[in-house]
Design a protein around this motif. Structure first.
Motif, short mmCIF file in Angstrom:
data_model
loop_
_atom_site.label_atom_id
_atom_site.label_comp_id
_atom_site.label_asym_id
_atom_site.label_seq_id
_atom_site.Cartn_x
_atom_site.Cartn_y
_atom_site.Cartn_z
N GLN A 1 8.54 -9.14 7.01
CA GLN A 1 9.50 -8.45 6.15
C GLN A 1 10.94 -8.76 6.59
O GLN A 1 11.83 -8.96 5.77
CB GLN A 1 9.27 -6.94 6.23
N GLN A 2 11.08 -8.78 7.95
CA GLN A 2 12.43 -9.04 8.46
C GLN A 2 12.87 -10.46 8.08
O GLN A 2 14.03 -10.72 7.79
CB GLN A 2 12.44 -8.84 9.99
N THR A 3 11.94 -11.36 8.08
CA THR A 3 12.27 -12.76 7.73
C THR A 3 12.60 -12.89 6.24
O THR A 3 13.52 -13.61 5.84
CB THR A 3 11.10 -13.67 8.10
N ARG B 1 12.99 -2.00 0.32
CA ARG B 1 12.71 -0.57 0.47
C ARG B 1 11.32 -0.24 -0.04
O ARG B 1 10.61 0.58 0.55
CB ARG B 1 13.76 0.21 -0.31
N LEU B 2 10.89 -0.88 -1.11
CA LEU B 2 9.57 -0.63 -1.67
C LEU B 2 8.48 -1.04 -0.67
O LEU B 2 7.48 -0.32 -0.48
CB LEU B 2 9.41 -1.39 -3.00
N LEU C 1 14.20 -2.39 10.30
CA LEU C 1 13.01 -3.22 10.55
C LEU C 1 12.90 -3.60 12.03
O LEU C 1 11.82 -3.58 12.62
CB LEU C 1 13.05 -4.48 9.66
N GLN C 2 14.02 -3.95 12.62
CA GLN C 2 14.00 -4.35 14.02
C GLN C 2 13.60 -3.18 14.94
O GLN C 2 12.87 -3.35 15.91
CB GLN C 2 15.38 -4.89 14.43
N GLU C 3 14.10 -2.01 14.57
CA GLU C 3 13.73 -0.83 15.37
C GLU C 3 12.22 -0.56 15.28
O GLU C 3 11.59 -0.20 16.27
CB GLU C 3 14.53 0.38 14.88
#
Length: 511
Positions: free
Chosen positions: A247-249, A260-261, A314-316
């Motif tokens: 997702q982060q990528t 967000r979805l 996302l990173q957290e």
């Protein structure tokens, strides 16, 4: 000469020999008879005093208390006889009697010892019991010329015999008890050593004892189940991390609404595992997902987070999942260590069990021997008390030695009869031998048997007056000599030994 040598014997030869030596025969008979009577009278009387000792059986039944002295009565009598007939014991008995003490003073202790042993006798009395002869009693006596001495010595010997029997049986019972106690002490020491060895072995292998096998098995099953659950969690967390990373990528190529979805769907999936569908959080997330799927925007929904805020979120999440992954992996490592420890303990248990069984087997064997030995020791102690209380087999004096009133020996009538038989038999036997060896011709019958024909006439021997006078004087001298010898002998006995009237009375009493 050959015919004379072959002539048959005739009764006249024996008669002639008797006539020729009649005075010698008479003198020999008188002398031998006198000697026989003197011997029969002079031989000192011998007296015997004895006591009867009964072998009594154990008074308490054997099934209650078993005596430790298992020697038969005959064997016990022989053992006591050997103990009593030692040099010290017999000399001590002899020195108590003045008559025997005088023998020792005059001839020495060896002579006294020999006399006591020669005159002491033990005569067992046996009775048939089944196939064997059982000794039920015995006689113990002493022989002496002095009746009082015979009674005293026999009494002392019997008392000594009874004391030695009690002493011997008590000593044997005491030795048996002491031996059993000593062996019990040795076994107790071995038993303690074995107990210590078992305790040390259990201490050294306390984590691998057989009684822990069931506990270890159930613990191992739980740990393996825990490890399986941890592996599943690790796989799940890794999947989430991959998904968040993806997702982060992809967040730079998609709209904030799509990002967000995806987050909401992921959050809904995660919370649906924990909460029920009717939970308010799930309902709120579900409503927001529905709004975004219908084309709504973040501005419309009240979310004003920019793209950078989404990347940071996302990173957290990825960092949180990595921390959770490390924690679960550490838990799995710890669980695997416990599993390995349990497996090594379970593998070690059979070897420990074999060694422990061996130690326990030795302990059980020694304990069994020790218990039996303790029981035997208690039995031996009761048997010792039985012997000390004279309740076991014992010797009981039922007829004490008495002073004998009649001589035991010699049998004077038999001695006199044998002497008289010899007094007549020896001289007459010599006459018969002389007649047998006499080959001279005496009488017509012998002459006829020798020549083979009868003689014409037989002229008997004619005695002259001088021969008759000489024979008469010879007979008178012989008779007178015998009378003088008898008178001198009687006077000598009367003056030197004993008056004749007392001697006659004594002879009558002895016969």
């Amino acid at each position: 000469m050959e015919e004379l040598a072959q002539q048959p014997l005739n009764i006249q030869n024996y008669i002639a020999a008797l006539r020729r030596y009649k005075w010698y025969v008479a003198i020999a008979i008188i002398i031998f008879t006198t000697i026989s009577v003197a011997v029969a009278v002079i031989i000192p009387p011998i007296y015997k005093s004895e006591g009867l000792v009964l072998v009594e059986t154990q008074q308490i039944p054997d099934k209650l208390i078993q005596s430790t002295v298992e020697a038969s009565a005959a064997e016990q009598i022989e053992i006591i006889r050997q103990r009593v007939m030692t040099r010290e014991q017999l000399l001590d008995v002899g020195r108590q009697m003045p008559a025997l003490k005088a023998i020792e003073d005059q001839y020495g202790s060896n002579t006294l010892l020999k006399q006591i042993r020669d005159n002491l006798y033990i005569e067992p009395i046996r009775e048939r019991s089944g196939r064997a002869n059982v000794t039920i009693a015995f006689k113990l006596g002493f022989i002496s010329e002095n009746p009082t001495l015979a009674q005293k010595v026999a009494e002392n010997l019997i008392n000594l015999f009874l004391k030695e029997n009690i002493k011997a049986r008590t000593e044997r019972a005491s030795q048996t008890t002491a031996f059993l106690e000593q062996e019990a002490s040795k076994l107790k020491k071995r038993l303690d050593e074995t107990e210590q060895a078992i305790a040390k072995f259990k201490q050294a292998n306390q984590d691998a004892l057989p009684e822990h096998l069931q506990l270890y098995s159930s613990s191992l099953a739980r740990e393996e189940s825990t490890a399986l659950d941890l592996k599943r969690q690790i796989e799940s967390i890794k999947g989430e991390i991959e998904y968040l990373t993806l997702q982060q990528t992809d967040s730079g190529q998609t709209s904030p609404e799509q990002i967000r979805l995806a987050e909401l769907k992921d959050e809904y999936k995660r919370l649906s595992i924990i909460y029920q569908p009717a939970h308010p959080d799930l309902i709120a997330i579900k409503d927001e997902i529905d709004y975004l799927e219908r084309g709504g925007t973040l501005s419309d929904s009240g979310s004003t987070s920019p793209e950078q805020a989404s990347q940071k979120a996302l990173q957290e999440k990825i960092n949180a999942r990595n921390e959770e992954l490390k924690l679960v992996q550490e838990q799995l490592r710890t669980t695997n260590i416990r599993i390995s420890s349990l497996e090594s303990k379970i593998i070690k248990i059979p070897q420990v069990e074999r060694e422990l069984i061996s130690l326990n087997r030795d302990y059980d064997t020694i304990n069994s021997q020790y218990s039996k030995l303790v029981s035997d020791t208690m039995q031996a102690q009761m048997a010792e008390s039985l012997e000390q209380g004279s309740k076991a087999e014992r010797f009981t004096l039922i007829d004490a030695p008495r002073i004998p009133t009649e001589a035991f020996a010699p049998n004077r009538k038999k001695v006199l009869a044998a002497g008289l038989a010899g007094s007549f038999g020896v001289p007459l036997g010599i006459i018969l031998l002389i007649g047998f060896l006499d080959k001279s011709i005496r009488g017509t019958e012998t002459l006829e048997a020798t020549l083979g024909f009868p003689p014409l006439i037989a002229i008997p021997y004619i005695h002259t007056d001088a021969e008759r006078q000489r024979t008469k004087r010879h007979n008178i001298f012989m008779i007178g000599g015998l009378v003088v010898i008898a008178a001198l002998a009687a006077m000598t006995i009367h003056l030197t030994y004993m008056p004749l009237d007392l001697l006659l009375t004594k002879v009558v009493q002895r016969f």
